[in-house]
Design an enzyme around this catalytic site. Structure first.
Site, PDB file in Angstrom:
ATOM      1  CG  HIS A  94      51.711  87.058   4.498  1.00  0.00           C
ATOM      2  ND1 HIS A  94      52.357  88.162   3.997  1.00  0.00           N
ATOM      3  CD2 HIS A  94      51.934  87.089   5.826  1.00  0.00           C
ATOM      4  CE1 HIS A  94      52.947  88.813   4.981  1.00  0.00           C
ATOM      5  NE2 HIS A  94      52.704  88.190   6.100  1.00  0.00           N
ATOM      6  CG  ASP A 230      51.802  89.566   0.848  1.00  0.00           C
ATOM      7  OD1 ASP A 230      50.632  89.264   1.124  1.00  0.00           O
ATOM      8  OD2 ASP A 230      52.783  89.088   1.446  1.00  0.00           O
ATOM      9  CB  SER A 661      52.605  91.120   7.717  1.00  0.00           C
ATOM     10  OG  SER A 661      53.827  90.646   7.247  1.00  0.00           O
TER      11      SER A 661
HETATM   12  N1  ARG Z   1      58.069  86.487   5.355  1.00  0.00           N
HETATM   13  C1  ARG Z   1      56.838  87.174   5.503  1.00  0.00           C
HETATM   14  C2  ARG Z   1      56.435  87.263   7.008  1.00  0.00           C
HETATM   15  O1  ARG Z   1      57.157  86.826   7.842  1.00  0.00           O
HETATM   16  C3  ARG Z   1      55.758  86.608   4.649  1.00  0.00           C
HETATM   17  C4  ARG Z   1      55.352  85.207   4.938  1.00  0.00           C
HETATM   18  C5  ARG Z   1      54.260  84.627   4.096  1.00  0.00           C
HETATM   19  N2  ARG Z   1      54.705  84.132   2.825  1.00  0.00           N
HETATM   20  C6  ARG Z   1      55.203  82.893   2.583  1.00  0.00           C
HETATM   21  N3  ARG Z   1      55.608  82.625   1.368  1.00  0.00           N
HETATM   22  N4  ARG Z   1      55.295  81.948   3.483  1.00  0.00           N
HETATM   23  O2  ARG Z   1      55.429  86.913   7.469  1.00  0.00           O
HETATM   24  N1  ASP Z   2      56.244  89.000   6.997  1.00  0.00           N
HETATM   25  C1  ASP Z   2      56.218  89.488   8.367  1.00  0.00           C
HETATM   26  C2  ASP Z   2      54.789  89.498   8.927  1.00  0.00           C
HETATM   27  O1  ASP Z   2      53.992  88.675   8.568  1.00  0.00           O
HETATM   28  C3  ASP Z   2      56.879  90.805   8.474  1.00  0.00           C
HETATM   29  C4  ASP Z   2      58.323  90.670   8.789  1.00  0.00           C
HETATM   30  O2  ASP Z   2      58.691  89.748   9.526  1.00  0.00           O
HETATM   31  O3  ASP Z   2      59.099  91.509   8.335  1.00  0.00           O
HETATM   32  O4  ASP Z   2      54.478  90.212   9.829  1.00  0.00           O
END
Ligand code: ARG
Ligand code: ASP
Length: 726
Positions: A94, A230, A661
């Protein structure tokens, strides 16, 4: 027996040593030696503070990079790490998503099919991505606050600090190839300088298909148990002297000072883990008033607006593969915070966060009144803060709508904002006009590549309708009032008409206009419906919302700074950690499952079995690639498997946030065991209040990464570069 005894003793020590809460916190690398290393070693870490951070010799920090964008290299959006001595880096799928998406077309759909360069010549160039190495840090609080005292008023203070910071940055960068950046810590009570070496040629090496890299999609996002592969890989290039250089064919793979060893040993419950990276923003020391505003006013409205946006985008994406490619990155961006906000509200309620804050505030107030000196400094600041938040509430809500429904409700309205400068230029400024037009042509190409007018028309209709219906008249853009009146509240009719009439919403027309641009065309843009609306929102924001909102925010900031300084004085034997601010931090904790709710206990890891359990060709997010099914059927895991299983993800207690991330997750020996990529649903309020019993960071097991690269993608040649320890 001996082992059991030590375990028992450690358990007792942990209970007694309640003072230092491990797990919670994101620590400043240069201060580890002073504040944290003992706790880390007690928790199982086998190396020294110098092994992590040392300015005189290569150390673990030299294998970590912050990913940024040209022009804003210090706002790291993700973290990555070196896994070879040829500049090879791994980060999340991502994090690389924008780059992978930019290279994708219907014919070469790398999002869908994945991409692997089979040699260096096939790696793909990405414009504008930067990779920063932290060279060193320094506490510059005294220099930054030079000229400031207790009586300096806030405006003056801001000015002096800004000037001092600039001076420090300029002095540091002078006669140096490095970049310098000073940031505030502890709500502006302290300041640290970070010096970076920033590389500018970062190429895409590989990414698995989304069915692996984004497996579970937005359905599983922010959730545990998790099965997302990921990751993506990039390579940093440098000039012949191993120095940063813009893209050139002459560039060569960058030789880092060091890179991570990769461990195939895996993780057990309770194992020490450490995460390095660039956490973006947390706000752990807010007052109950701030939490009330956020969870009871701001976020519920923002969630409502985004729910609508997402529904509209999703319907069109499901109906057309082209729209799916165009909107996948935008959709993920909107969905990500939307989902987290909802989890935050639930999580904070579950922790009774507001009540806990109020209890702390009552203690603070009592402490502040316990002595004349403290009284002069701290008494009454909370009451003052409460009043300011009350005054701020309507402005804050108006601001939310201006930003969410206004500036970024419809895509073309947002795009229209980019034309402000061109419209404002005088006819005679021909050179400036030509330059501006050229820049806009580039922007337009990028904009239309991912633009579907009929989707945007629906967004425009819905967002303007909700804006109009939910905000009091004095906070509405004038133009929106005009539209509502003219169309008698029929925003569907308005959106249809606006789209048909707008040059900006019509690719051919705008390209034509820009290609043959004459200064007199400025009038045409100025009358464009998207532009008129954008400027009206702009006016509202600048004239009505922003002045008051900034005034109140400044007051809050000052009080928050004083409050935090007071808290630190009140609890002077506690080691405080600074909120995240996109600078390098070290997090440590342990591998752990958790009890999610009554009768539900989660394991600390997931395996390929779980992917197969979720497999469903009819659900986009759970459509497992056939090759992965085959590898599962034959259990062909090679040296990456464990007990006949293929581990995929694991959960741990490291206190991480957005920006972490892609961060390396290391074991007690400093070897790479995983890639941080998310947090678990029940604990996403950790940005505001962390709780070790339920907050978990979610990491990808590095063995799954190697398995996918080697067995699934057939890019095993990359493993030859890596230093793998069995
Ligand atoms: N929650 C994770 C972070 O904050 C991954 C986000 C990307 N993935 C998604 N399905 N939108 O960035
Ligand atoms: N998914 C998040 C990022 O992109 C990490 C988190 O918020 O825990 O940095």
């Amino acid at each position: 027996m001996l082992k059991k005894m030590t375990l028992f003793l450690t358990a007792v020590l942990l209970l007694v040593g309640n003072q230092v809460k491990a797990d919670e916190g994101m620590w400043i690398p240069m201060l580890l030696k002073k504040y944290n290393i003992e706790d880390m070693q007690k928790a199982g870490f086998k190396l020294t503070a110098e092994d992590i951070y040392d300015v005189n010799q290569a150390c673990l920090k030299d294998a970590v990079i912050g990913l940024g964008r040209e022009g804003r290299p210090f706002s790291h959006f993700c973290t990555g790490e070196l896994i070879s001595d040829q500049g090879l880096i791994v980060t999340n799928h991502h994090c690389g998503y924008g780059a992978i998406q930019a290279h994708s077309t219907l014919e070469n759909d790398y999002l869908k099919d994945g991409f692997w360069a089979m040699n260096k010549g096939e790696e793909l160039v990405n414009e504008g991505i930067t990779a920063s190495f932290l060279v060193r840090m320094a506490d510059v609080t005294a220099e930054v606050l030079n000229g400031v005292n207790d009586d300096t008023n806030e405006e003056e203070r801001t000015k002096i600090i800004k000037k001092n910071i600039k001076q420090i940055e300029v002095d540091t960068e002078k006669d140096s190839e490095y970049r310098a950046n000073v940031k505030a810590y502890f709500a502006g009570n302290q300041f640290f300088l970070s010096v970076y070496e920033i590389f500018k040629d970062v190429r895409l090496v590989g990414a698995p298909p989304s069915a692996i890299g984004k497996f579970g999609g937005d359905t599983d996002n922010w959730m545990w148990p998790r099965h997302t592969g990921d990751f993506s890989m990039f390579r940093i290039y440098a000039n012949k002297d191993n120095k940063p250089a813009s893209f050139s064919k002459e560039n060569v793979p960058m030789k880092p000072k060091t890179s991570f060893k990769i461990s195939l040993k895996g993780v057990d419950e309770g194992d020490f883990t450490m995460v390095f990276g660039y956490p973006g923003t947390t706000t752990e020391y807010l007052t109950s008033y701030a939490l009330e505003l956020m969870t009871q006013v701001d976020n519920p409205h923002k969630i409502k607006l985004r729910t609508k946006k997402l529904d509209l985008m999703r319907a069109d994406m499901d109906a057309s593969p082209m729209v799916r490619i165009q909107y996948s990155a935008k959709y993920a961006g909107v969905a990500n915070s939307w989902k987290r906000w909802q989890g935050e509200i639930t999580g904070l309620n579950r922790l009774s966060a507001i009540a806990k804050k109020k209890e702390l505030e009552a203690r603070f107030e009592a402490w502040a009144n316990s002595d004349a000196q403290l009284k002069a400094k701290y008494a009454g600041i909370l009451a003052e803060m409460k009043g300011i938040y009350e005054e701020m509430t309507p402005y804050s809500l108006a601001r939310d709508y201006a930003l969410e429904a206004g500036f970024s409700g419809s895509e073309v309205v947002k795009f229209a904002g980019d034309f402000k400068k061109l419209v404002s230029l005088d006819k005679k400024e021909t050179e400036a006009i030509a330059k501006e037009v050229k820049g806009l042509q580039k922007k337009a190409a990028a904009f239309y590549k991912n633009y579907n007018q009929s989707t945007d028309q629906k967004l425009l209709e819905a967002m303007m309708g909700m804006y109009h219906d939910n905000v009091e008249a004095k906070f509405l853009p004038e133009e929106l009032k005009v539209i509502a009146k003219k169309y008698k509240g029929d925003f569907k009719a308005y959106a249809k008409k606006a789209m048909a009439k707008s040059v900006l919403a019509n690719q051919d027309q705008l390209e034509n206009l820009l290609a043959n641009y004459k200064p007199s065309n400025a009038k045409k843009i100025a009358k464009d419906p998207a532009y008129v609306l954008a400027m009206s929102i702009d006016d509202l924001y600048k004239l009505i919302i922003s002045p008051k909102y900034s005034e109140l925010s400044n007051k809050v900031n000052k009080l928050q700074r004083t409050y935090l300084a007071g808290l630190m004085a009140m609890e002077s034997d506690k080691v405080f950690y600074a909120d995240a601010n996109s600078t390098f931090r070290v997090h440590f904790g342990k591998v752990a499952g958790y009890k999610a709710r009554n009768a539900v206990n989660y394991d600390h890891y997931t395996t390929l079995e779980g992917i197969i359990e979720k497999d469903n060709p009819n659900i986009f997010d759970y459509d497992v690639p056939q090759k992965l099914r085959d590898l599962y059927a034959t259990k062909d895991y090679g040296r990456y498997g464990q007990n006949g299983q293929m581990n995929v993800c694991f959960a741990a207690t490291n206190h991480t946030t957005g920006g972490n991330s892609g961060s390396p997750v290391l074991n007690a020996n400093g070897e790479l065991i995983g890639l941080n990529f998310d947090r678990a649903w029940e604990g996403v309020m950790s940005d505001l209040m962390y709780d070790a019993t339920i907050c978990r960071n979610v990491s990808l097991d590095i063995r799954y990464v190697l398995f996918i690269v080697d067995k699934f993608a057939g890019a095993g040649y990359l493993l030859d570069e890596m230093n793998i320890v069995e």
